[in-house]
Design a protein around this motif. Structure first.
Motif, PDB file in Angstrom:
ATOM      1  N   LEU A   1       0.810  -1.218   0.000  1.00 35.15           N
ATOM      2  CA  LEU A   1       0.000   0.000   0.000  1.00 35.15           C
ATOM      3  C   LEU A   1       0.846   1.272   0.000  1.00 35.15           C
ATOM      4  CD1 LEU A   1      -2.946  -0.934   2.402  1.00 35.15           C
ATOM      5  CD2 LEU A   1      -2.937  -0.822  -0.100  1.00 35.15           C
ATOM      6  N   LYS A   2       2.161   1.122   0.051  1.00 39.22           N
ATOM      7  CA  LYS A   2       3.056   2.273  -0.037  1.00 39.22           C
ATOM      8  C   LYS A   2       3.983   2.162  -1.242  1.00 39.22           C
ATOM      9  CE  LYS A   2       2.937   3.187   4.919  1.00 39.22           C
ATOM     10  NZ  LYS A   2       3.705   3.420   6.175  1.00 39.22           N
ATOM     11  N   ASP A   3       3.609   1.333  -2.185  1.00 34.73           N
ATOM     12  CA  ASP A   3       4.413   1.125  -3.392  1.00 34.73           C
ATOM     13  C   ASP A   3       3.631   1.590  -4.615  1.00 34.73           C
ATOM     14  OD1 ASP A   3       5.870   0.201  -5.586  1.00 34.73           O
ATOM     15  OD2 ASP A   3       6.507  -1.622  -4.552  1.00 34.73           O
ATOM     16  N   PRO A   4       4.018   2.715  -5.224  1.00 35.47           N
ATOM     17  CA  PRO A   4       3.278   3.223  -6.388  1.00 35.47           C
ATOM     18  C   PRO A   4       3.515   2.428  -7.662  1.00 35.47           C
ATOM     19  CG  PRO A   4       5.182   4.593  -5.969  1.00 35.47           C
ATOM     20  CD  PRO A   4       5.128   3.603  -4.840  1.00 35.47           C
ATOM     21  N   THR A   5       4.555   1.591  -7.674  1.00 31.68           N
ATOM     22  CA  THR A   5       4.894   0.885  -8.920  1.00 31.68           C
ATOM     23  C   THR A   5       3.985  -0.306  -9.193  1.00 31.68           C
ATOM     24  OG1 THR A   5       6.504  -0.628  -7.901  1.00 31.68           O
ATOM     25  CG2 THR A   5       7.299   1.551  -8.583  1.00 31.68           C
ATOM     26  N   ILE A   6       3.146  -0.685  -8.219  1.00 34.31           N
ATOM     27  CA  ILE A   6       2.253  -1.828  -8.434  1.00 34.31           C
ATOM     28  C   ILE A   6       0.795  -1.384  -8.477  1.00 34.31           C
ATOM     29  CG2 ILE A   6       3.846  -3.478  -7.414  1.00 34.31           C
ATOM     30  CD1 ILE A   6       2.210  -3.344  -4.841  1.00 34.31           C
ATOM     31  N   MET A   7       0.574  -0.076  -8.648  1.00 33.21           N
ATOM     32  CA  MET A   7      -0.792   0.436  -8.689  1.00 33.21           C
ATOM     33  C   MET A   7      -1.427   0.193 -10.052  1.00 33.21           C
ATOM     34  SD  MET A   7      -0.370   4.078  -6.687  1.00 33.21           S
ATOM     35  CE  MET A   7      -2.147   4.357  -6.654  1.00 33.21           C
ATOM     36  N   ASN A   8      -2.737   0.219 -10.063  1.00 32.10           N
ATOM     37  CA  ASN A   8      -3.486   0.186 -11.318  1.00 32.10           C
ATOM     38  C   ASN A   8      -3.080   1.389 -12.156  1.00 32.10           C
ATOM     39  OD1 ASN A   8      -5.560   0.575 -13.295  1.00 32.10           O
ATOM     40  ND2 ASN A   8      -6.908  -0.749 -12.106  1.00 32.10           N
ATOM     41  N   PRO A   9      -2.740   1.215 -13.418  1.00 29.91           N
ATOM     42  CA  PRO A   9      -2.340   2.359 -14.260  1.00 29.91           C
ATOM     43  C   PRO A   9      -3.389   3.465 -14.305  1.00 29.91           C
ATOM     44  CG  PRO A   9      -1.835   0.288 -15.355  1.00 29.91           C
ATOM     45  CD  PRO A   9      -2.639  -0.073 -14.138  1.00 29.91           C
ATOM     46  N   ALA A  10      -4.643   3.128 -14.019  1.00 31.28           N
ATOM     47  CA  ALA A  10      -5.705   4.126 -14.061  1.00 31.28           C
ATOM     48  C   ALA A  10      -5.818   4.921 -12.758  1.00 31.28           C
ATOM     49  CB  ALA A  10      -7.038   3.450 -14.375  1.00 31.28           C
ATOM     50  N   ALA A  11      -4.978   4.636 -11.779  1.00 29.81           N
ATOM     51  CA  ALA A  11      -5.048   5.342 -10.501  1.00 29.81           C
ATOM     52  C   ALA A  11      -4.802   6.834 -10.702  1.00 29.81           C
ATOM     53  CB  ALA A  11      -4.022   4.770  -9.534  1.00 29.81           C
ATOM     54  N   SER A  12      -5.432   7.637  -9.880  1.00 31.25           N
ATOM     55  CA  SER A  12      -5.313   9.087 -10.002  1.00 31.25           C
ATOM     56  C   SER A  12      -3.917   9.550  -9.584  1.00 31.25           C
ATOM     57  CB  SER A  12      -6.346   9.780  -9.131  1.00 31.25           C
ATOM     58  OG  SER A  12      -6.054   9.597  -7.755  1.00 31.25           O
ATOM     59  N   SER A  13      -3.540  10.735 -10.053  1.00 29.95           N
ATOM     60  CA  SER A  13      -2.245  11.311  -9.666  1.00 29.95           C
ATOM     61  C   SER A  13      -2.175  11.551  -8.165  1.00 29.95           C
ATOM     62  CB  SER A  13      -2.015  12.625 -10.420  1.00 29.95           C
ATOM     63  OG  SER A  13      -1.885  12.408 -11.805  1.00 29.95           O
ATOM     64  N   ASP A  14      -3.280  11.990  -7.573  1.00 27.17           N
ATOM     65  CA  ASP A  14      -3.286  12.231  -6.130  1.00 27.17           C
ATOM     66  C   ASP A  14      -3.043  10.932  -5.359  1.00 27.17           C
ATOM     67  OD1 ASP A  14      -3.818  14.828  -6.763  1.00 27.17           O
ATOM     68  OD2 ASP A  14      -5.818  14.891  -5.866  1.00 27.17           O
ATOM     69  N   HIS A  15      -3.648   9.834  -5.836  1.00 23.40           N
ATOM     70  CA  HIS A  15      -3.464   8.546  -5.172  1.00 23.40           C
ATOM     71  C   HIS A  15      -2.008   8.083  -5.288  1.00 23.40           C
ATOM     72  CE1 HIS A  15      -5.213   4.231  -4.444  1.00 23.40           C
ATOM     73  NE2 HIS A  15      -4.400   4.628  -3.491  1.00 23.40           N
ATOM     74  N   LYS A  16      -1.427   8.269  -6.451  1.00 18.81           N
ATOM     75  CA  LYS A  16      -0.022   7.914  -6.630  1.00 18.81           C
ATOM     76  C   LYS A  16       0.867   8.784  -5.735  1.00 18.81           C
ATOM     77  CE  LYS A  16      -0.653   6.500 -11.476  1.00 18.81           C
ATOM     78  NZ  LYS A  16      -0.369   6.859 -12.889  1.00 18.81           N
ATOM     79  N   ALA A  17       0.545  10.062  -5.648  1.00 18.48           N
ATOM     80  CA  ALA A  17       1.325  10.972  -4.800  1.00 18.48           C
ATOM     81  C   ALA A  17       1.309  10.512  -3.348  1.00 18.48           C
ATOM     82  CB  ALA A  17       0.780  12.389  -4.915  1.00 18.48           C
ATOM     83  N   GLU A  18       0.164  10.040  -2.868  1.00 18.52           N
ATOM     84  CA  GLU A  18       0.064   9.539  -1.500  1.00 18.52           C
ATOM     85  C   GLU A  18       1.011   8.358  -1.277  1.00 18.52           C
ATOM     86  OE1 GLU A  18      -1.432  10.271   1.262  1.00 18.52           O
ATOM     87  OE2 GLU A  18      -2.874  11.836   0.752  1.00 18.52           O
TER      88      GLU A  18
ATOM     89  N   ALA B   1       9.602  14.898  -3.733  1.00 26.05           N
ATOM     90  CA  ALA B   1       9.557  15.693  -4.961  1.00 26.05           C
ATOM     91  C   ALA B   1       8.627  15.053  -5.991  1.00 26.05           C
ATOM     92  CB  ALA B   1      10.961  15.850  -5.537  1.00 26.05           C
ATOM     93  N   LYS B   2       8.665  13.731  -6.094  1.00 24.67           N
ATOM     94  CA  LYS B   2       7.772  13.035  -7.028  1.00 24.67           C
ATOM     95  C   LYS B   2       6.321  13.191  -6.601  1.00 24.67           C
ATOM     96  CE  LYS B   2       6.806  10.376 -10.536  1.00 24.67           C
ATOM     97  NZ  LYS B   2       7.025  10.859 -11.925  1.00 24.67           N
ATOM     98  N   ALA B   3       6.068  13.116  -5.304  1.00 24.96           N
ATOM     99  CA  ALA B   3       4.709  13.318  -4.801  1.00 24.96           C
ATOM    100  C   ALA B   3       4.194  14.700  -5.188  1.00 24.96           C
ATOM    101  CB  ALA B   3       4.675  13.137  -3.290  1.00 24.96           C
ATOM    102  N   LEU B   4       5.077  15.700  -5.139  1.00 22.95           N
ATOM    103  CA  LEU B   4       4.664  17.064  -5.474  1.00 22.95           C
ATOM    104  C   LEU B   4       4.497  17.258  -6.976  1.00 22.95           C
ATOM    105  CD1 LEU B   4       6.842  18.927  -2.853  1.00 22.95           C
ATOM    106  CD2 LEU B   4       4.343  18.814  -2.921  1.00 22.95           C
ATOM    107  N   GLU B   5       5.273  16.544  -7.772  1.00 27.17           N
ATOM    108  CA  GLU B   5       5.057  16.600  -9.219  1.00 27.17           C
ATOM    109  C   GLU B   5       3.667  16.066  -9.561  1.00 27.17           C
ATOM    110  OE1 GLU B   5       8.122  14.598 -11.333  1.00 27.17           O
ATOM    111  OE2 GLU B   5       9.737  15.840 -10.517  1.00 27.17           O
ATOM    112  N   LEU B   6       3.257  15.019  -8.852  1.00 30.19           N
ATOM    113  CA  LEU B   6       1.960  14.402  -9.115  1.00 30.19           C
ATOM    114  C   LEU B   6       0.814  15.204  -8.505  1.00 30.19           C
ATOM    115  CD1 LEU B   6       3.036  10.725  -8.417  1.00 30.19           C
ATOM    116  CD2 LEU B   6       2.255  11.614 -10.638  1.00 30.19           C
ATOM    117  N   ASN B   7       1.072  15.826  -7.353  1.00 31.14           N
ATOM    118  CA  ASN B   7       0.035  16.608  -6.668  1.00 31.14           C
ATOM    119  C   ASN B   7       0.657  17.898  -6.146  1.00 31.14           C
ATOM    120  OD1 ASN B   7      -2.009  17.700  -5.177  1.00 31.14           O
ATOM    121  ND2 ASN B   7      -2.151  16.049  -3.680  1.00 31.14           N
TER     122      ASN B   7
END
Length: 263
Positions: free
Chosen positions: A14-31, A64-70
């Motif tokens: 739940l803290k790994d963005p690389t295994i998320m659904n590609p359709a996940a929102s940018s805010d969700h990825k940023a989290e 920094a990546k979180a801020l790029e996304l959100n």
């Protein structure tokens, strides 16, 4: 010396963005990037995370990546600032940011974000202003006053305000409220959290403050920061006004310390 494997940590799914659904929102990825960054930074702990895709990320890169996304992620601005050294710049979407700019941006996106006010105040020189909203600038005392107004249980806010005031200065936290001296503010900080006062008993080399005594930082914030809505502690409600002070005390300054508004 720690090995590379000891210095990296594998975050839970739940803290790994690389295994998320590609359709996940940018805010969700940023989290997810933010949550992974919060696994790092502790003394003697891991210095990087290794995601399931094999990529390795350091704390600053994750924020920094979180801020790029959100770009409106206030807690990420704040925590990235905490991770930087004085005068250091970090690149976000091709733009360089320093600590002051990051703390200010956190306040811009969340005006109730108490730690950002406290930690920004630590960086300001005497007379320096921080532009925290359209037409509004605050000096260090103004930032700390705002912090304890938002969270009346913020011990570090009272402590740093006590250190920022001149010895004979006073401050009113609410219109018509009691006039509080540095000694009263320090006593209140001790009442709320004796540990935070002890932490600045000896100056630290890393402190950013115009006085000889160090100020205390507020810790890394969680993803959601909700200021505590609580009444002012008893010391404030019972503090004497300047007219009620014992005669032997030095006369208090009549200068109001705090908020400045820029048109």
């Amino acid at each position: 010396m720690m090995s590379e494997e000891q210095q990296t940590v594998v975050p839970p799914p739940l803290k790994d963005p690389t295994i998320m659904n590609p359709a996940a929102s940018s805010d969700h990825k940023a989290e997810r990037y933010y949550s992974a960054a919060r696994l790092l930074g502790g003394p003697g702990g891991a210095t990087a995370v290794r995601f399931q895709d094999g990529s390795v990320w350091q704390e600053r890169e994750l924020y920094a990546k979180a801020l790029e996304l959100n770009p409106a992620f206030a807690a990420a601005y704040h925590n990235l600032a905490l991770a930087l050294d004085a005068e250091e710049l970090v690149m976000i979407a091709g733009e360089g940011w320093n600590q002051k700019q990051l703390y200010t941006k956190a306040i811009e996106h969340d005006p109730a974000f108490v730690p950002a006010y406290v930690n920004l105040a630590r960086l300001l020189a005497p007379g320096e202003l921080a532009h925290v909203a359209a037409g509004v600038s605050l000096d260090a005392c103004g930032l700390l006053i705002r912090a304890v107004q938002l969270d009346p249980l913020c011990a570090v806010g009272y402590l740093n305000l006590a250190l920022a005031l001149p010895p004979n200065g006073v401050v009113q936290l609410q219109p018509g409220g009691p006039s509080l001296s540095p000694a009263m503010l320090m006593s209140l900080a001790t009442q709320l959290d004796p540990g935070c006062v002890a932490s600045v008993a000896t100056p630290h080399a890393s402190a950013q403050h115009h006085a000889a005594t160090s100020t205390a930082p507020m810790p890394v914030a969680p993803p959601l920061v909700t200021p505590q809505q609580a009444p002012l502690p008893s010391l404030l409600s019972s503090a004497p006004s300047r007219a009620e002070k014992a005669p032997e005390e030095a006369p208090a300054s009549t200068t109001t310390v705090g908020t400045q508004v820029v048109g």
